[in-house]
Each structure stands twice: as structure tokens, then as C-alpha cells.
Write a protein that holds these residues in place. Structure first.
Motif, PDB file in Angstrom:
ATOM      1  N   PHE A  66       0.808  -1.215   0.000  1.00 26.50           N
ATOM      2  CA  PHE A  66       0.000   0.000   0.000  1.00 26.50           C
ATOM      3  C   PHE A  66       0.848   1.276   0.000  1.00 26.50           C
ATOM      4  O   PHE A  66       0.355   2.336  -0.346  1.00 26.50           O
ATOM      5  CB  PHE A  66      -0.975   0.016   1.197  1.00 26.50           C
ATOM      6  CG  PHE A  66      -2.228  -0.746   0.908  1.00 26.50           C
ATOM      7  CD1 PHE A  66      -3.320  -0.128   0.320  1.00 26.50           C
ATOM      8  CD2 PHE A  66      -2.302  -2.103   1.192  1.00 26.50           C
ATOM      9  CE1 PHE A  66      -4.474  -0.838   0.031  1.00 26.50           C
ATOM     10  CE2 PHE A  66      -3.459  -2.826   0.900  1.00 26.50           C
ATOM     11  CZ  PHE A  66      -4.552  -2.189   0.321  1.00 26.50           C
ATOM     12  N   SER A  67       2.123   1.174   0.414  1.00 25.53           N
ATOM     13  CA  SER A  67       2.920   2.410   0.342  1.00 25.53           C
ATOM     14  C   SER A  67       3.806   2.472  -0.882  1.00 25.53           C
ATOM     15  O   SER A  67       4.066   3.568  -1.392  1.00 25.53           O
ATOM     16  CB  SER A  67       3.717   2.664   1.634  1.00 25.53           C
ATOM     17  OG  SER A  67       4.243   1.499   2.136  1.00 25.53           O
ATOM     18  N   LEU A 115       1.570  -1.461 -10.536  1.00 28.02           N
ATOM     19  CA  LEU A 115       1.177  -0.375 -11.454  1.00 28.02           C
ATOM     20  C   LEU A 115       2.074  -0.284 -12.681  1.00 28.02           C
ATOM     21  O   LEU A 115       3.296  -0.300 -12.562  1.00 28.02           O
ATOM     22  CB  LEU A 115       1.322   0.956 -10.732  1.00 28.02           C
ATOM     23  CG  LEU A 115       0.110   1.584 -10.068  1.00 28.02           C
ATOM     24  CD1 LEU A 115       0.506   2.944  -9.537  1.00 28.02           C
ATOM     25  CD2 LEU A 115      -1.055   1.727 -11.039  1.00 28.02           C
ATOM     26  N   SER A 158       8.332   9.961  -4.441  1.00 25.87           N
ATOM     27  CA  SER A 158       7.313   8.976  -4.093  1.00 25.87           C
ATOM     28  C   SER A 158       7.980   7.753  -3.484  1.00 25.87           C
ATOM     29  O   SER A 158       9.168   7.503  -3.746  1.00 25.87           O
ATOM     30  CB  SER A 158       6.584   8.591  -5.387  1.00 25.87           C
ATOM     31  OG  SER A 158       5.845   7.415  -5.203  1.00 25.87           O
ATOM     32  N   TYR A 200       6.714   6.172 -14.399  1.00 25.00           N
ATOM     33  CA  TYR A 200       6.500   6.982 -13.186  1.00 25.00           C
ATOM     34  C   TYR A 200       7.546   6.614 -12.135  1.00 25.00           C
ATOM     35  O   TYR A 200       8.261   7.488 -11.627  1.00 25.00           O
ATOM     36  CB  TYR A 200       5.080   6.747 -12.666  1.00 25.00           C
ATOM     37  CG  TYR A 200       4.732   7.571 -11.444  1.00 25.00           C
ATOM     38  CD1 TYR A 200       4.307   8.893 -11.566  1.00 25.00           C
ATOM     39  CD2 TYR A 200       4.818   7.030 -10.157  1.00 25.00           C
ATOM     40  CE1 TYR A 200       3.982   9.648 -10.446  1.00 25.00           C
ATOM     41  CE2 TYR A 200       4.489   7.778  -9.042  1.00 25.00           C
ATOM     42  CZ  TYR A 200       4.078   9.087  -9.188  1.00 25.00           C
ATOM     43  OH  TYR A 200       3.753   9.835  -8.068  1.00 25.00           O
TER      44      TYR A 200
END
Ligand SMILES: NC(=O)C1=CN([C@@H]2O[C@H](COP(=O)(O)OP(=O)(O)OC[C@H]3O[C@@H](n4cnc5c(N)ncnc54)[C@H](OP(=O)(O)O)[C@@H]3O)[C@@H](O)[C@H]2O)C=CC1
Ligand SMILES: CC(C)CCC[C@@H](C)[C@H]1CC[C@H]2C3=CC[C@H]4[C@H](C)C(=O)CC[C@]4(C)[C@H]3CC[C@]12C
Length: 334
Positions: A117-118, A124, A171, A193
Motif C-alpha cells: 500500500f505504500s 502499477l 514517491s 513513473y
């Protein structure tokens, strides 16, 4: 002396929340919202002036995905301001995201469920495309356009008597595994990304090595998982609303689910209050929100090394030369 602060991608999400927070704690600050869409920029300015009447909020036309726009905007900044105290490199995109649902459910029942989740590692992918300059859009927006901006604004950031701060919104999805020096722009992969955010971590380290002596200090933050236009591009907002109870539950185990732009801007706001020269160049500063909703900033060591960071810096300088030459020799010079 009042501080001059420039924020890219300031018209929404984390960038706009940062502007709100900065004006709330320092009414003397001179804010410059650097945005690509004048309508959205005007709306953001009006919102800030409604909550902070009399604040000094300027607009700057800047598309970080366009080399010409960056060079033009930088000229304008140099004409307007005698110096820059804080430069927040926050604009970012994640185009055409695709979630691997199978990997998500597999991860959910593994020992890495919370970490998933982090970092979203293995979950992705995105589909990138070239810009009008012939560069990859994610690379240019998230990294190269900002690199050029820093290079152009060096005169305002370096050696004006007091240290200046450059802050990258990175990120925890910045993954070494997605990055390659042989394919800087990530033209052949499916995680542009992650690659661009990992590159910003490396670049921040290099900027410190090359510019600390002149008074420029660079830092990196992760805002955590935040509900913004970027995340609404991954899943529709009603889906996120359905997931909210799960998110609040997971927040008990990992404080990286900050969820709101205000919370996500915590580390950016915290950095504003620090002495730039006292910060750790190898740390990423994470916005954190506890299960009870308390915000704090936590530094974590980045997975970066000097050698790769220097090699990236060299390659970006090379690309900068190529792009400048193209613009000098092109039909519509600046
Ligand atoms: N939301 C999250 O969970 C996380 C976000 N981040 C990072 O936070 C940063 C802010 O994103 P967030 O607030 O979430 O999302 P938003 O989409 O709300 O904000 C992104 C901002 O960047 C601007 N922008 C995009 N492309 C350009 C461009 N070419 N030139 C100028 N501005 C541009 C957008 O402007 P416009 O409105 O015109 O599109 C917008 O203002 C990004 O760098 C993102 O990668 C990092 C970790 C997690
Ligand atoms: C039932 C499923 C469809 C639910 C899927 C959930 C995923 C879409 C999200 C789970 C974790 C999320 C993310 C984690 C890290 C973020 C990172 C810090 C960032 O920079 C941008 C967004 C994130 C990658 C985000 C994206 C959605 C998740 C993968």
C-alpha cells in the motif's frame, strides 16, 4: 526579508494544499504558482486569496513538459524576483495507469501486504508518449523540465547571501528496479513513473554534491498515498470512497496513507521550517498520518548511490546541451 517561494503544479492537490499551509503560517511569504493552465491557475489564486485576503500570490505560465516553456518561464522569474528561497518541484503526471488486480489480491494475502500500500511495487504500469520536443512525457514532466528549471534559476538560488532550498515531490513508488541509465527516459519500459521518481532521488543527491558550496540545498519528499486528481486517474473516486474503510484500517499499521492533500503536504511544509543546510541529503522525508489522524514527518534513507547519481547528472547535462542547441538552431527561437 520576505521569502519568495515558487511551487510547480500549484493549482491542485498537494501543491495547492502546500500553498494554503504556507500562507497560513507565514503571511509575509511571496508565493508564485507555476502552472500550465491559466484558468486552473486563476481559480487556485482566487481560492488562496479568499482564505488569505491581502496575500501576495503571483501566477507564472509554466508547462514543465515543454523545454521552450521552461526556458521562457525561467526568464520571467529572473525578471520578477531578486532571489528564490524555496523552489518546490511538485508538478507530476502518471498517464494511462493500469493496476494489476491479480497482483493486488496476491499481495493482499502475503507478508508484504502493508508495504504494497505504500510502494505499490509490482502493481502499477503506465503507458507513456513522446512530447512535441521528442522526449518521453513522464520523464520530461516529472524530472527533466524541473532539472532545466533549476539550472536556469541557479543565479537566483545560489550565493545570494543565504541558503536556498529545492524540494522534489518524489514517491515511495520510486524504485531502483524501474530505473536504467541506458534508458533514462524509460522509453522501452512500462514503469515510467517509478523510473522518473527514482531519477529525482538520484538527481537531488547530485544537486547537493554540486551546489551545496554555493548555498543551494536539495531535498526529496514522499507525500504518502493521497486522494488527488492523480489517484482519481488510477481508480474512479467512488471506488476510492468504497476503499476508504480499508485505508483507515491499514493506516493503523502504516502511517503512509495520508489520504488528504493537507496531510500529504506535511513534509513539504515541515521542510519550509527547517534550515536547508541541516537536512540529510540521502534522506527522503515522508509525510505520515497516524491512525488517530496526527501528522508528522519521518526521514528514511533512500536507496541511492553516488556513482549512479553522478552518471545521471552527467547524462542530464548532455541532454540539456542537445535541447538548447535544437532550440537555438530551430525555426522558432526563444
Ligand atoms: N497523490 C499521491 O498519492 C501521490 C502524489 N505524488 C506526487 O505529488 C505531486 C503532486 O501530485 P498530486 O497533487 O497528487 O496530483 P494532481 O494531479 O492534483 O497535481 C499535479 C499537478 O501537477 C500539474 N502538472 C502536471 N503536468 C504539468 C506540466 N506539464 N506543467 C505544469 N504543471 C503540470 C497539474 O496541473 P494540471 O491541473 O494542469 O494537470 C497539477 O497542478 C506529483 O509529483 C505526484 O507524482 C507522489 C506520491 C503520491
Ligand atoms: C481492489 C483494487 C482494485 C484496489 C487497488 C488499489 C491500488 C489501486 C492502490 C493500492 C496502493 C496504491 C498506491 C500506492 C503508492 C502510491 C505512490 C506513493 C504514488 O506516488 C502514486 C500513487 C500510488 C502508486 C498508489 C496508486 C494506487 C495503489 C496502487
Amino acid at each position: 526579508m520576505d521569502k519568495v517561494v515558487l511551487v510547480t503544479g500549484a493549482n491542485s492537490g498537494i501543491g495547492l494544499a502546500l500553498c494554503e499551509r504556507l500562507l497560513s503560517q507565514d503571511s509575509g511569504v511571496r508565493l508564485c504558482l507555476a502552472c500550465r493552465n491559466s484558468g486552473r491557475a486563476e481559480a487556485a489564486r482566487s481560492a488562496l486569496l479568499t482564505s488569505h485576503p491581502g496575500a501576495r500570490v503571483d501566477l507564472l505560465d509554466l508547462d514543465v513538459g515543454s523545454v521552450r516553456s521552461v526556458l521562457r518561464a525561467a526568464q520571467e522569474v529572473k525578471a520578477r524576483y531578486p532571489r528564490l528561497d524555496h523552489l518546490y518541484l511538485n508538478a507530476g503526471i502518471m498517464p494511462n495507469p493500469h493496476v494489476d488486480i491479480k497482483a493486488f489480491f496476491k499481495g493482499l494475502f502475503s507478508s508484504k501486504a502493508i508495504q504494497m500500500f505504500s510502494t505499490a511495487e509490482g502493481l502499477l504500469t503506465q503507458q507513456d508518449r513522446p512530447t512535441a520536443d521528442g522526449l518521453q512525457e513522464v520523464f520530461t514532466t516529472n524530472l527533466f523540465g524541473h532539472f532545466l528549471l533549476v539550472r536556469e534559476l541557479e543565479v537566483l538560488l545560489c550565493g545570494a547571501g543565504r541558503p536556498s532550498q529545492v524540494v522534489w515531490t518524489s514517491s515511495s513508488n520510486a524504485l531502483r528496479s524501474a530505473f536504467s541509465l541506458e534508458d533514462l527516459q524509460h522509453a522501452t519500459g512500462t514503469e515510467p513513473y517509478s523510473s522518473s521518481k527514482y531519477a529525482s532521488d538520484l538527481l537531488s543527491l547530485a544537486l547537493n554534491r554540486h551546489h551545496n558550496a554555493q548555498g543551494l540545498f536539495s531535498s526529496v519528499i514522499c507525500p504518502g498515498l493521497v486522494m488527488t486528481n492523480l489517484t482519481y486517474g488510477i481508480l474512479p473516486s467512488f471506488f476510492w470512497t468504497l476503499l476508504m474503510p480499508i485505508m483507515w484500517f491499514i493506516r493503523i499499521f502504516t502511517n503512509t496513507l495520508t489520504l488528504t492533500p493537507y496531510n500529504g503536504a506535511e513534509a513539504l511544509n515541515w521542510l519550509f521550517l527547517q534550515k536547508p543546510e541541516s537536512l540529510d541529503a540521502r534522506a527522503k522525508y515522508h509525510s505520515m498520518t497516524s491512525g488517530l489522524g496526527n501528522n508528522y514527518t519521518q526521514p528514511r534513507q533512500m536507496d541511492v548511490d553516488e556513482e549512479t547519481s553522478e552518471a545521471l547528472y552527467g547524462k542530464l547535462l548532455e541532454l540539456e546541451k542537445v535541447m538548447r542547441r535544437r532550440i537555438r538552431e530551430g525555426p522558432d527561437r526563444l
